[in-house]
Design an enzyme around this catalytic site. Structure first.
Site, mmCIF file in Angstrom:
data_model
loop_
_atom_site.group_PDB
_atom_site.id
_atom_site.type_symbol
_atom_site.label_atom_id
_atom_site.label_comp_id
_atom_site.label_asym_id
_atom_site.label_seq_id
_atom_site.Cartn_x
_atom_site.Cartn_y
_atom_site.Cartn_z
ATOM 1 N N SER A 230 0.827 -1.205 0.000
ATOM 2 C CA SER A 230 0.000 0.000 0.000
ATOM 3 C C SER A 230 0.868 1.264 0.000
ATOM 4 C CB SER A 230 -0.896 0.000 1.233
ATOM 5 O OG SER A 230 -0.092 0.050 2.390
ATOM 6 N N GLU A 251 6.598 -0.156 -5.100
ATOM 7 C CA GLU A 251 5.468 -0.415 -6.008
ATOM 8 C C GLU A 251 4.208 -0.374 -5.160
ATOM 9 O OE1 GLU A 251 5.471 -0.454 -9.058
ATOM 10 O OE2 GLU A 251 7.541 -0.849 -9.633
ATOM 11 N N LEU A 252 3.398 0.667 -5.341
ATOM 12 C CA LEU A 252 2.356 0.946 -4.344
ATOM 13 C C LEU A 252 0.945 0.859 -4.936
ATOM 14 C CD1 LEU A 252 4.360 3.852 -2.685
ATOM 15 C CD2 LEU A 252 4.472 1.399 -2.204
ATOM 16 N N GLY A 253 0.018 1.544 -4.315
ATOM 17 C CA GLY A 253 -1.399 1.415 -4.676
ATOM 18 C C GLY A 253 -1.730 2.047 -6.017
ATOM 19 N N CYS A 285 -3.481 -4.175 -7.739
ATOM 20 C CA CYS A 285 -3.064 -2.774 -7.773
ATOM 21 C C CYS A 285 -3.511 -2.083 -9.054
ATOM 22 C CB CYS A 285 -1.550 -2.679 -7.637
ATOM 23 S SG CYS A 285 -0.675 -3.708 -8.832
ATOM 24 N N PHE A 381 -9.795 -1.480 -3.632
ATOM 25 C CA PHE A 381 -9.224 -2.830 -3.503
ATOM 26 C C PHE A 381 -10.332 -3.859 -3.242
ATOM 27 C CE2 PHE A 381 -5.403 -5.499 -2.485
ATOM 28 C CZ PHE A 381 -4.693 -5.117 -3.621
HETATM 29 P P1 NAD Z 1 0.254 -3.446 2.979
HETATM 30 O O1 NAD Z 1 1.068 -2.261 2.630
HETATM 31 O O2 NAD Z 1 -0.550 -3.387 4.222
HETATM 32 O O3 NAD Z 1 1.169 -4.753 3.099
HETATM 33 C C1 NAD Z 1 2.081 -5.129 2.075
HETATM 34 C C2 NAD Z 1 3.293 -5.787 2.712
HETATM 35 O O4 NAD Z 1 4.011 -4.817 3.469
HETATM 36 C C3 NAD Z 1 2.951 -6.906 3.683
HETATM 37 O O5 NAD Z 1 3.912 -7.920 3.554
HETATM 38 C C4 NAD Z 1 3.053 -6.206 5.041
HETATM 39 O O6 NAD Z 1 3.303 -7.112 6.089
HETATM 40 C C5 NAD Z 1 4.202 -5.255 4.806
HETATM 41 N N1 NAD Z 1 4.225 -4.057 5.643
HETATM 42 C C6 NAD Z 1 3.180 -3.351 6.135
HETATM 43 N N2 NAD Z 1 3.616 -2.268 6.808
HETATM 44 C C7 NAD Z 1 4.969 -2.274 6.715
HETATM 45 C C8 NAD Z 1 6.020 -1.409 7.210
HETATM 46 N N3 NAD Z 1 5.745 -0.324 7.930
HETATM 47 N N4 NAD Z 1 7.294 -1.716 6.909
HETATM 48 C C9 NAD Z 1 7.598 -2.801 6.166
HETATM 49 N N5 NAD Z 1 6.654 -3.664 5.701
HETATM 50 C C10 NAD Z 1 5.362 -3.405 5.971
HETATM 51 O O7 NAD Z 1 -0.640 -3.741 1.691
HETATM 52 P P2 NAD Z 1 -1.935 -4.636 1.566
HETATM 53 O O8 NAD Z 1 -3.106 -3.792 1.886
HETATM 54 O O9 NAD Z 1 -1.799 -5.919 2.260
HETATM 55 O O10 NAD Z 1 -1.859 -4.906 -0.016
HETATM 56 C C11 NAD Z 1 -2.603 -4.227 -0.910
HETATM 57 C C12 NAD Z 1 -1.919 -2.952 -1.383
HETATM 58 O O11 NAD Z 1 -0.784 -3.288 -2.173
HETATM 59 C C13 NAD Z 1 -2.805 -2.136 -2.304
HETATM 60 O O12 NAD Z 1 -2.676 -0.778 -2.009
HETATM 61 C C14 NAD Z 1 -2.275 -2.467 -3.689
HETATM 62 O O13 NAD Z 1 -2.558 -1.499 -4.672
HETATM 63 C C15 NAD Z 1 -0.825 -2.597 -3.424
HETATM 64 N N6 NAD Z 1 -0.181 -3.385 -4.488
HETATM 65 C C16 NAD Z 1 0.691 -2.758 -5.336
HETATM 66 C C17 NAD Z 1 1.262 -3.471 -6.394
HETATM 67 C C18 NAD Z 1 2.211 -2.827 -7.372
HETATM 68 O O14 NAD Z 1 2.956 -3.539 -8.039
HETATM 69 N N7 NAD Z 1 2.220 -1.512 -7.507
HETATM 70 C C19 NAD Z 1 0.950 -4.830 -6.558
HETATM 71 C C20 NAD Z 1 0.058 -5.416 -5.664
HETATM 72 C C21 NAD Z 1 -0.485 -4.693 -4.623
#
Ligand code: NAD
Length: 485
Positions: A230, A251-253, A285, A381
């Site tokens: 995210s 690579e984010l949202g 994403c 999402f």
């Molecule tokens: P999230 O950010 O909550 O978690 C993603 C990962 O990061 C998990 O493994 C989590 O444990 C870890 N994490 C969380 N906080 C952290 C921190 N402070 N430091 C280090 N690691 C941490 O995301 P989510 O809600 O589980 O996944 C969905 C999000 O991911 C959506 O926003 C989606 O758009 C994005 N996403 C982006 C891509 C891309 O390639 N741009 C691909 C897939 C998903």
């Protein structure tokens, strides 16, 4: 032989072989709530030990011949194919994916390994011009230890797309998958690399939460972070990485727009639209989060998309032939429903869906959506298609560009050049003319701009070499240079 024999991973993480973790957590099937096993969960201490061990193993791995590294990665690609059915079933059960999506993940995982194998034999530098009588080189060297953090939605692809090229280029890797997809997104990669003959200590796979992720980002042995998740978490990761002076690929949202021009084939557009918004319950994403439809088509588009949504079967993807499986957990489902409800309260018309049972959310169509409504303005999402109409191309471009995100963009039109011209006004990392917003190939440089990421790219030799190596300037001459003092 079962690749993912539970005896190996029960209560364990992969760090110098299979080692018992101090904690474990249930591996849950979201469609049924059934516990499929218990996987080890790492905390900051286990991450620290893994990073130190990875640093110790990295030099020897980097010193192996490129042929040796290529052979490991080729074997890994073959193992993903040979054990494809087993891994696919885990993706279906643990991530709630329909079989075609799970199959696509396995296919891309194999391709990532084959592409990574070829990466090992790419030229790794340039001979530079120099004003002195000497040889001047720019040589790509491994970054050292690469930390990889991946989310739950495409757990296998989003892990392997960094793990495989980072290993191929001579790095050691500490990989932290999301604990909700610890087996399909973590243990499968550990097992494949183990069977492929990767030397012990070069790869560590430790499922864990945000605390473990934060420890990985801050660890002094880790030089490069590859984070997918995210935007909120990505900002924190970027901040910590900057403090520790290390590179972070973020690579984010996203909240990607699909623009439907008035000359588009309406029926085909609706089919693309449904795929873009509802594949994997919209938990991608690149999901089509905003449908921008020419005013002359908007009502018919909404009616056809709603009819399609109403007809889509939703259920357990393991036991039924469905188009949508479950949302990953109750927290995500509550978030999706709150955004839909708030958008209807803000004036959006609910044309289909908006209801759920257990973790199964019906594909939802919202039309005449005010642009400030949260389902349009924010990343949902979830399986939600908000529709907004426009009158001309400049208005479509302005609406599409009015988002902090910039991941993917789809434009549907009978005139591809017109689509390209329109795309020039909308900053995104990915553009598909005459396709919806969701796609990925191991050879394509994938990434977003704005709140979707730092413009980092994975995919294809050039982007992967850039992401996972450092450049070293080397000069060499036969005599020692004399200086004025
Ligand atoms: P999230 O950010 O909550 O978690 C993603 C990962 O990061 C998990 O493994 C989590 O444990 C870890 N994490 C969380 N906080 C952290 C921190 N402070 N430091 C280090 N690691 C941490 O995301 P989510 O809600 O589980 O996944 C969905 C999000 O991911 C959506 O926003 C989606 O758009 C994005 N996403 C982006 C891509 C891309 O390639 N741009 C691909 C897939 C998903």
């Amino acid at each position: 032989m079962h690749l993912l024999d539970p005896k190996l991973w029960t209560g364990s993480v992969f760090s110098g072989g299979w080692t018992s973790a101090r904690e474990d957590a249930p591996v849950v099937e979201p469609a049924t709530g059934e516990e499929l096993g218990r996987a080890g969960v790492a905390g900051p201490e286990e991450i620290a030990r893994a990073c130190a061990a990875a640093a110790a193993a990295q030099r020897e791995w980097a010193a192996t011949s490129f042929e040796e590294r290529a052979a490991v990665l080729r074997r890994a690609g073959r193992l993903f194919e040979e054990h494809g059915a087993e891994i696919q079933e885990w993706i279906v059960r643990e991530a709630g994916s329909i079989p075609p999506k799970a199959g696509f993940e396995v296919h891309v995982a194999a391709q990532e390994c084959y592409e990574a194998a070829m990466l090992t034999s790419q030229p790794l530098g340039d001979i530079l011009p120099t004003a002195k009588r000497r040889l001047s080189l720019a040589r790509r060297v491994p970054a050292g230890v690469v930390g990889v953090i991946a989310p739950f939605n495409f757990p296998l692809i989003l892990g392997i797309r960094s793990v495989a090229p980072a290993l191929a280029l001579g790095n050691a890797v500490v990989f932290k998958p999301d604990p909700r997809t610890a087996v399909c997104g973590g243990m499968s990669i550990a097992r494949v690399m183990e069977e492929a003959g990767l030397p012990e200590g070069v790869l560590h796979v430790l499922p864990g939460g945000a605390e473990a992720g934060a420890a990985l980002v801050a660890d002094p042995h880790v030089r490069v972070i590859s984070f997918t998740g995210s935007t909120a978490a990505g900002r924190k990761v970027g901040e910590v990485a900057a403090c520790h002076l290390k590179r972070a690929h973020l690579e984010l949202g996203g909240n990607s727009a699909l623009i439907v021009l008035e000359d588009a084939d309406l029926e085909a557009a609706v089919s693309a639209a449904a795929w873009g918004s509802f594949l994997h319950q919209g938990q991608i994403c690149m999901t089509t989060g905003r449908h921008l439809v020419h005013a002359s088509l908007a009502e018919e588009y909404a009616a056809l998309l709603s009819a399609k949504a109403e007809a889509m079967p939703v259920g357990n993807p393991l036991t039924e032939q469905v188009a949508l499986g479950p949302i990953i957990d109750a927290g995500q489902l509550a978030k999706v429903h709150a955004l839909v409800t708030a958008s209807v309260d803000a004036g959006a018309r609910l044309d289909a869906g908006g209801t759920y049972q257990d973790l199964f959310y019906r594909p939802t169509v919202l039309s005449r959506v005010p642009t400030a409504a949260p389902a349009f303005a924010q990343e949902v999402f979830g399986p939600v298609a908000p529709i907004v109409s426009f009158r001309d191309d400049p208005e479509a471009a302005a609406l599409a560009a009015a988002s902090e995100y910039g991941l993917s963009l789809g434009i549907l039109t009978a005139d591809p050049m017109r689509g390209m011209e329109l795309a020039e006004h909308i900053p995104t990392g990915i553009v598909h003319i005459n396709d919806q917003t969701v796609d990925d190939e191991a050879v394509a440089p994938f990434g977003g701009v704005g709140a979707s990421g730092t413009g980092a790219r994975f995919g294809g030799a050039a982007a992967n070499i850039e992401a996972f190596t450092e450049t070293r300037w080397i000069t060499m001459q036969s005599g020692i240079e004399r200086y004025p003092f």
